[in-house]
Scaffold this motif. Structure first.
Motif, short mmCIF file in Angstrom:
data_model
loop_
_atom_site.label_atom_id
_atom_site.label_comp_id
_atom_site.label_asym_id
_atom_site.label_seq_id
_atom_site.Cartn_x
_atom_site.Cartn_y
_atom_site.Cartn_z
N VAL A 1 0.85 -1.18 0.00
CA VAL A 1 0.00 0.00 0.00
C VAL A 1 0.89 1.23 0.00
O VAL A 1 1.88 1.30 0.74
N THR A 2 0.61 2.17 -0.86
CA THR A 2 1.35 3.44 -0.91
C THR A 2 0.37 4.58 -0.67
O THR A 2 -0.79 4.51 -1.07
N ALA A 3 0.88 5.63 -0.01
CA ALA A 3 0.03 6.77 0.31
C ALA A 3 0.66 8.05 -0.21
O ALA A 3 1.86 8.28 -0.01
N ASP A 4 -0.09 8.84 -0.89
CA ASP A 4 0.34 10.15 -1.37
C ASP A 4 -0.66 11.18 -0.83
O ASP A 4 -1.73 11.40 -1.41
N ILE B 1 -2.18 -1.42 -3.60
CA ILE B 1 -3.25 -0.47 -3.24
C ILE B 1 -2.64 0.92 -3.14
O ILE B 1 -1.58 1.09 -2.51
N ARG B 2 -3.30 1.90 -3.73
CA ARG B 2 -2.81 3.28 -3.70
C ARG B 2 -3.84 4.18 -3.02
O ARG B 2 -5.03 4.15 -3.38
N VAL B 3 -3.37 4.97 -2.06
CA VAL B 3 -4.22 5.92 -1.36
C VAL B 3 -3.69 7.33 -1.65
O VAL B 3 -2.48 7.57 -1.50
N ALA B 4 -4.56 8.22 -2.08
CA ALA B 4 -4.13 9.59 -2.40
C ALA B 4 -5.14 10.58 -1.84
O ALA B 4 -6.36 10.34 -1.86
#
Length: 444
Positions: free
Chosen positions: A324-327, A360-363
């Motif tokens: 999971v990455t968060a921007d 999974i990408r959270v922005a």
């Protein structure tokens, strides 16, 4: 009595017409007095100027010259009447009749002997001779009356126009309200899809009708959602409750065994947990849709909330061999319910973890706009709208744990905060799912 006769527009027009007539009559009386006074003043100035001219003749040529001037003026038959008479009433020159003796200064002579009322100016000369200059008052009175009646006549014309306009407005308003009443009665009778008619002119009535139609559409949607919830509850909760009953009946039918009974009770508890979770989700959705929590909104640091939730879910995601990455943009705040926003983010992450791919990408962007995307199989376009309904689940997801309320709660929370939920593909080839919660309306 026809409804238009009881119309507010017609009553207003009648009151306005009556008020205009009353005010104009009062103004007419006041105007008549002032007009007559002003015209008499102008008339006195003319009489004084003519008398002064004749007196100069007297000063230059004496009494004989004055008599000649008076006689000459009388033969011209102008608007003024001139008389020169002796102290005993004998007419020396002129044709003015019924003038009192020794008239000095201005005087109004009443009607007498067929002569109309006159305005006169007299001057007594040496030897008892009297010079009188006069004119009829009829033109002055007629002019004053004409000026005085101008206002009532104009008011009468305006009143008639107001009455005609009021009648036309009353009839038009009655026709429009008749259509509105018919539509409203249909709605009351249960035809919730009925809408009030609009004229297309874009006036204040159309704006009001548009607002009411929006309200009716909202009511229709809520009633439809209520029916859908009832159907969904009956359909989706029947299965776990049926399984629970069947398990308990089977346990009651066999001899008591501690291990088997414990397993049955554990299975029953799990089924009840699923039912309770569904009801808890329904209550949260209902509370969000009712707007009950809006009064308790507070300033929420959405950047910190999204970052915290991404960090909280990261170990579980990594343990499953995914990432999971968060921007997250810094300093994004909005007024809202922190618990409900936290649940909204959790549901989006749970949905991505349960049905998404390996990443999974959270922005979070300023606006604010929140996005949670994955590279899983995604949701077919024709099912992106119904998937946010309560208990709706894709065929491939029916075998996985869950109540089918996750995205419904996300949509309700977004609406409560003035936002919208949009689902679309995460990649140009149509793969994956990107859930976008646009909360820019929360700032207004």
């Amino acid at each position: 009595m026809p409804a238009w006769r009881r119309s507010f527009a017609l009553r207003t027009a009648l009151l306005a017409a009556a008020a205009m007539l009353a005010v104009s009559l009062l103004g007419s009386a006041w105007g008549w007095l002032n007009a007559e006074r002003a015209l008499r003043q102008q008339l006195d100035i003319i009489l004084a100027a003519e008398a002064q001219e004749l007196l100069r003749e007297y000063e230059t040529f004496g009494l004989a010259g004055l008599a000649t001037a008076v006689e000459t003026y009388s033969r011209r038959r102008g608007p003024l009447l001139v008389l020169l008479q002796s102290g005993d009433g004998r007419i020396v020159a002129g044709r003015l009749q019924d003038v009192p003796l020794a008239l000095q200064g201005f005087a109004t002579l009443p009607e007498s002997g067929g002569n109309p009322a006159r305005r006169a100016l007299g001057a007594i000369l040496p030897g008892g001779f009297d010079l009188v200059v006069a004119t009829d008052l009829a033109p002055v009175q007629q002019a004053a009356a004409a000026l005085a009646w101008t206002s009532p006549l104009a008011a009468l014309a305006a009143a008639l126009v107001a009455l005609v306009a009021g009648f036309i407005a009353a009839r038009g308003l009655e026709r429009r309200l008749a259509g509105v009443s018919a539509a409203a009665r249909a709605v009351v009778a249960g035809e919730l899809s009925r809408r009030l008619p609009e004229s297309g002119r874009g006036d204040e009535f159309d704006r009001l009708v548009g607002t009411i139609n929006a309200m009716l559409a909202r009511i229709d949607a809520l009633v439809a959602a209520q029916r859908q919830v009832t159907d969904d509850i009956a359909h989706d909760l029947r299965s776990p409750l049926s399984r629970l009953r069947q398990g308990l009946e089977a346990a009651l039918a066999r001899p008591r065994e501690a291990v088997a009974d414990a397993a049955t009770l554990e299975a029953a508890a799990a089924e009840l947990d699923q039912v309770l979770a569904a009801f808890s989700g329904l209550l949260r959705i209902a509370r969000a849709e009712s707007g009950a929590g809006r009064a308790a909104f507070e300033d929420v640091d959405l950047s910190a909330l999204v970052t915290g939730m991404a960090e909280l879910y990261a170990p579980a995601v990594e343990e499953a061999g995914r990432s999971v990455t968060a921007d997250v943009a810094a300093g994004v705040h909005l007024p809202g319910d922190p618990a409900l926003l936290r649940q909204m983010i959790a549901n989006l992450l749970d949905n991505a973890i349960g049905h998404g791919g390996p990443h999974i990408r959270v922005a979070l962007r300023a606006g604010p706009v929140l996005e949670v995307a994955d590279d899983g199989p995604g949701i077919p376009p024709e099912e992106r709208e119904p998937v946010v309904r309560r208990f709706y689940r894709l065929d491939r997801s029916r075998s996985t744990p869950g109540t089918g309320l996750g995205l419904a709660l996300v949509a309700a929370a977004a609406t409560l905060h003035g936002g919208t939920l949009r689902l679309d593909a995460a990649s140009p080839d149509g793969q994956g799912l990107r859930a976008t919660v646009d909360l820019r309306g929360a700032q207004s």
